[in-house]
Design a protein around this motif. Structure first.
Motif, mmCIF file in Angstrom:
data_model
loop_
_atom_site.group_PDB
_atom_site.id
_atom_site.type_symbol
_atom_site.label_atom_id
_atom_site.label_comp_id
_atom_site.label_asym_id
_atom_site.label_seq_id
_atom_site.Cartn_x
_atom_site.Cartn_y
_atom_site.Cartn_z
ATOM 1 N N ARG A 114 -7.324 -13.189 -1.479
ATOM 2 C CA ARG A 114 -6.462 -14.374 -1.417
ATOM 3 C C ARG A 114 -5.931 -14.503 0.002
ATOM 4 O O ARG A 114 -5.438 -13.517 0.566
ATOM 5 C CB ARG A 114 -5.256 -14.242 -2.362
ATOM 6 C CG ARG A 114 -5.630 -14.198 -3.818
ATOM 7 C CD ARG A 114 -4.390 -14.114 -4.706
ATOM 8 N NE ARG A 114 -4.774 -13.681 -6.041
ATOM 9 C CZ ARG A 114 -3.925 -13.366 -7.008
ATOM 10 N NH1 ARG A 114 -2.619 -13.449 -6.797
ATOM 11 N NH2 ARG A 114 -4.360 -12.977 -8.190
ATOM 12 N N GLU A 116 -3.249 -15.116 1.603
ATOM 13 C CA GLU A 116 -1.796 -15.223 1.607
ATOM 14 C C GLU A 116 -1.279 -14.710 2.940
ATOM 15 O O GLU A 116 -2.006 -14.076 3.694
ATOM 16 C CB GLU A 116 -1.214 -14.353 0.493
ATOM 17 C CG GLU A 116 -1.619 -14.793 -0.898
ATOM 18 C CD GLU A 116 -0.805 -14.087 -1.957
ATOM 19 O OE1 GLU A 116 0.319 -14.546 -2.225
ATOM 20 O OE2 GLU A 116 -1.276 -13.087 -2.518
ATOM 21 N N GLY A 121 2.755 -4.733 0.863
ATOM 22 C CA GLY A 121 2.458 -4.966 -0.549
ATOM 23 C C GLY A 121 1.749 -6.281 -0.827
ATOM 24 O O GLY A 121 1.492 -6.617 -1.977
ATOM 25 N N TYR A 123 -1.634 -8.390 0.559
ATOM 26 C CA TYR A 123 -2.793 -8.320 1.450
ATOM 27 C C TYR A 123 -3.781 -9.427 1.112
ATOM 28 O O TYR A 123 -3.660 -10.086 0.090
ATOM 29 C CB TYR A 123 -3.457 -6.935 1.330
ATOM 30 C CG TYR A 123 -2.443 -5.824 1.415
ATOM 31 C CD1 TYR A 123 -1.818 -5.544 2.632
ATOM 32 C CD2 TYR A 123 -2.052 -5.112 0.283
ATOM 33 C CE1 TYR A 123 -0.844 -4.564 2.719
ATOM 34 C CE2 TYR A 123 -1.083 -4.125 0.355
ATOM 35 C CZ TYR A 123 -0.475 -3.855 1.575
ATOM 36 O OH TYR A 123 0.500 -2.901 1.652
ATOM 37 N N GLN A 128 -7.260 -4.760 -7.769
ATOM 38 C CA GLN A 128 -6.601 -4.855 -9.075
ATOM 39 C C GLN A 128 -7.401 -4.078 -10.108
ATOM 40 O O GLN A 128 -8.620 -3.992 -10.018
ATOM 41 C CB GLN A 128 -6.561 -6.310 -9.564
ATOM 42 C CG GLN A 128 -5.535 -7.187 -8.893
ATOM 43 C CD GLN A 128 -5.488 -8.582 -9.510
ATOM 44 O OE1 GLN A 128 -6.442 -9.019 -10.158
ATOM 45 N NE2 GLN A 128 -4.387 -9.284 -9.310
ATOM 46 N N ARG A 260 5.150 -17.511 -14.504
ATOM 47 C CA ARG A 260 3.909 -17.026 -13.895
ATOM 48 C C ARG A 260 3.130 -18.177 -13.239
ATOM 49 O O ARG A 260 3.188 -19.314 -13.644
ATOM 50 C CB ARG A 260 3.015 -16.281 -14.888
ATOM 51 C CG ARG A 260 3.769 -15.188 -15.599
ATOM 52 C CD ARG A 260 3.236 -13.799 -15.463
ATOM 53 N NE ARG A 260 1.850 -13.677 -15.166
ATOM 54 C CZ ARG A 260 1.397 -13.203 -14.004
ATOM 55 N NH1 ARG A 260 2.218 -12.828 -13.070
ATOM 56 N NH2 ARG A 260 0.107 -13.094 -13.810
ATOM 57 N N ALA A 282 6.298 -7.109 -7.896
ATOM 58 C CA ALA A 282 5.524 -7.205 -9.145
ATOM 59 C C ALA A 282 4.346 -6.244 -9.096
ATOM 60 O O ALA A 282 3.546 -6.292 -8.168
ATOM 61 C CB ALA A 282 5.024 -8.622 -9.332
ATOM 62 N N GLY A 309 -1.793 -4.583 -9.421
ATOM 63 C CA GLY A 309 -2.219 -4.351 -8.041
ATOM 64 C C GLY A 309 -2.167 -2.867 -7.688
ATOM 65 O O GLY A 309 -1.125 -2.236 -7.783
#
Ligand code: AMP
Length: 421
Positions: A114, A116, A121, A123, A128, A260, A282, A309
């Motif tokens: 992703r 982001e 925490g 990346y 996962q 969510r 989370a 994660g």
């Protein structure tokens, strides 16, 4: 000198020292999954972009701004998976897994992608593991899924620092009721909401509840609660899930603002957070997704899943129980004379074949340097192969802990070491 190539921003190298903790965690996950009768599935790393657009939702952060998408030579738009529920469901439908058994309990592990903004925490490539139970609409399936992750936390010894937050978004009828109740409540404040929330007011008003903007948070604090809008069936489902968690002594807190980020959830949704982490707290999120299989072209099959994660879970484990690196090397073979390199290789090959973890020097260093290397690696034993001993088919075996040493025949080395370790 050519420039050094650097790794891409937001991705990590997992080096051998750290990889041991990964392996330990993976061992726990695999073991607990087997105990709960889940089978492993390994879907591909990339899929057609359309799968995520339809399966995760166009309006989600993931699909609207975080996907690594590219066009391949056949002009297909493909995407590196940002999560795996859509991929598992695609695979379930395509491979007719419902024919094997009416409930499919599947687990997976692997990297997700992703785009982001990277921080501790968070990346751009992260790992996962997760589980999906496809086929049962009943609350015991929800409870089993939550118990599954809780069992992993127990095995890791970190339940104390973790909170399970739970909520229900109900079925589509309940959500429709709530949607208009929430819109009614927010309408007078519409112009005060953040820009994103104003946009979501029509498209996906529930997402306003988990907005991070302070102005939105202030407004939603006193918003009507979704659990007060659940119809009888949704309410009964939710209450049974809570009762089942209580029966297994799994503590939870109800979080009325939990919605969510993904579009596909129905009924139970949950998140595990840890107070050992900072902003990105989370460690696991999931929920029921009764409409997704149908929306992706399969039957009307209910399902529930979660994903956790690995990097974040390891940060929690490390914060609570710092890892003490121990050596796994049983034996370091020291070669006194370079003329003995071939028999040395033969010997180490045999010992490794018999199950010992062994190493030797390949730089043809001095005796002293080889000894230093054995020490650095924390080997339990060293075996010194010298010209005299070699003639008698022996090595000088030294126990690093006790300091004892004795001449041992080649064939007895393995038994001698196995007695000890
Ligand atoms: P999600 O698929 O967004 O529900 O995420 C499930 C879990 O994956 C989260 O609880 C985190 O533990 C982990 N996770 C999500 N995004 C990232 C990221 N960018 N970097 C590291 N971990 C992540």
């Amino acid at each position: 000198m050519p420039d050094k190539v650097q790794r891409v921003k937001g991705v990590n190298d997992i080096l051998p020292g750290e990889a041991k903790q990964w392996q330990a965690l993976e061992g726990v996950v695999k073991n607990v999954m087997t105990r709960f009768a889940f089978g492993e599935i390994r879907p591909p790393i990339f899929e057609k972009t359309e799968l995520f657009a339809r399966g995760v939702g166009e309006d989600t952060d993931i699909v609207s701004k975080e996907m690594y998408s590219f066009t391949d030579m056949g002009q297909s738009s493909l995407t590196l998976r940002p999560e795996l529920t859509a991929g598992v469901v695609r695979s379930y439908i395509q491979n007719n897994l419902q024919q094997l058994s009416p409930v499919q309990k599947l687990w997976y592990e692997g990297p997700m992608f992703r785009q982001e903004r990277p921080q501790k925490g968070r990346y751009r490539q992260f790992w996962q593991f997760g589980a999906e139970a496809i086929g049962s609409p009943n609350p015991e399936q929800d409870a089993e899924m939550i118990a599954l992750f809780y069992a992993i936390l127990s095995e890791l010894g970190i339940t104390e620092s973790v909170t399970l937050k739970i909520n229900s978004v109900g079925d589509s009828e309940s959500r429709a009721t709530y949607r208009s109740t929430l819109q009614e409540y927010l309408r007078p404040h519409l112009s005060a909401l953040s820009e994103t929330s104003q946009r979501r007011f029509e498209t996906n008003p529930l997402r306003i509840l988990d907005s991070k903007a302070p102005i939105d948070r202030e407004l939603v604090k006193d918003a009507p609660k979704i659990r007060d809008c659940l119809n009888a069936a949704s309410d009964a489902h939710y209450k049974q899930v809570l009762r089942m968690l209580e029966s297994m002594e799994i503590p939870y807190v109800q979080d009325d603002l939990l919605v969510r980020g993904l579009d596909y959830y129905t009924h139970t949704i949950f998140e595990f957070t840890s107070d050992a982490l900072g902003a990105q707290d989370a460690i696991c999120g999931g929920g029921r997704y009764n409409d997704l299989v149908k929306e992706l072209g399969g039957g009307d099959v209910p399902a529930i899943g979660w994903a956790s994660g690995i990097e974040r879970l390891l940060l929690v484990v490390e914060a609570l129980k710092p890892h003490v690196a121990g050596s796994e090397l049983d034996l370091f073979l020291i070669v006194e004379d370079d003329a003995l390199r071939i028999p040395a290789l033969q010997l180490i090959h045999q010992w490794r074949g018999a199950g010992l973890s062994c190493d030797m020097d390949t730089l043809r260093r001095s005796l002293k340097s080889q000894m230093r290397e054995a020490n650095r690696q924390g080997s339990k034993f060293v075996a010194i192969l010298g010209a005299e001993a070699f003639k008698n088919g022996k090595v000088l075996l030294k126990d690093f802990d006790s300091g004892e040493q004795e001449a041992v025949t080649f064939n007895n080395v393995v038994t001698r070491i196995q007695q000890d370790v």
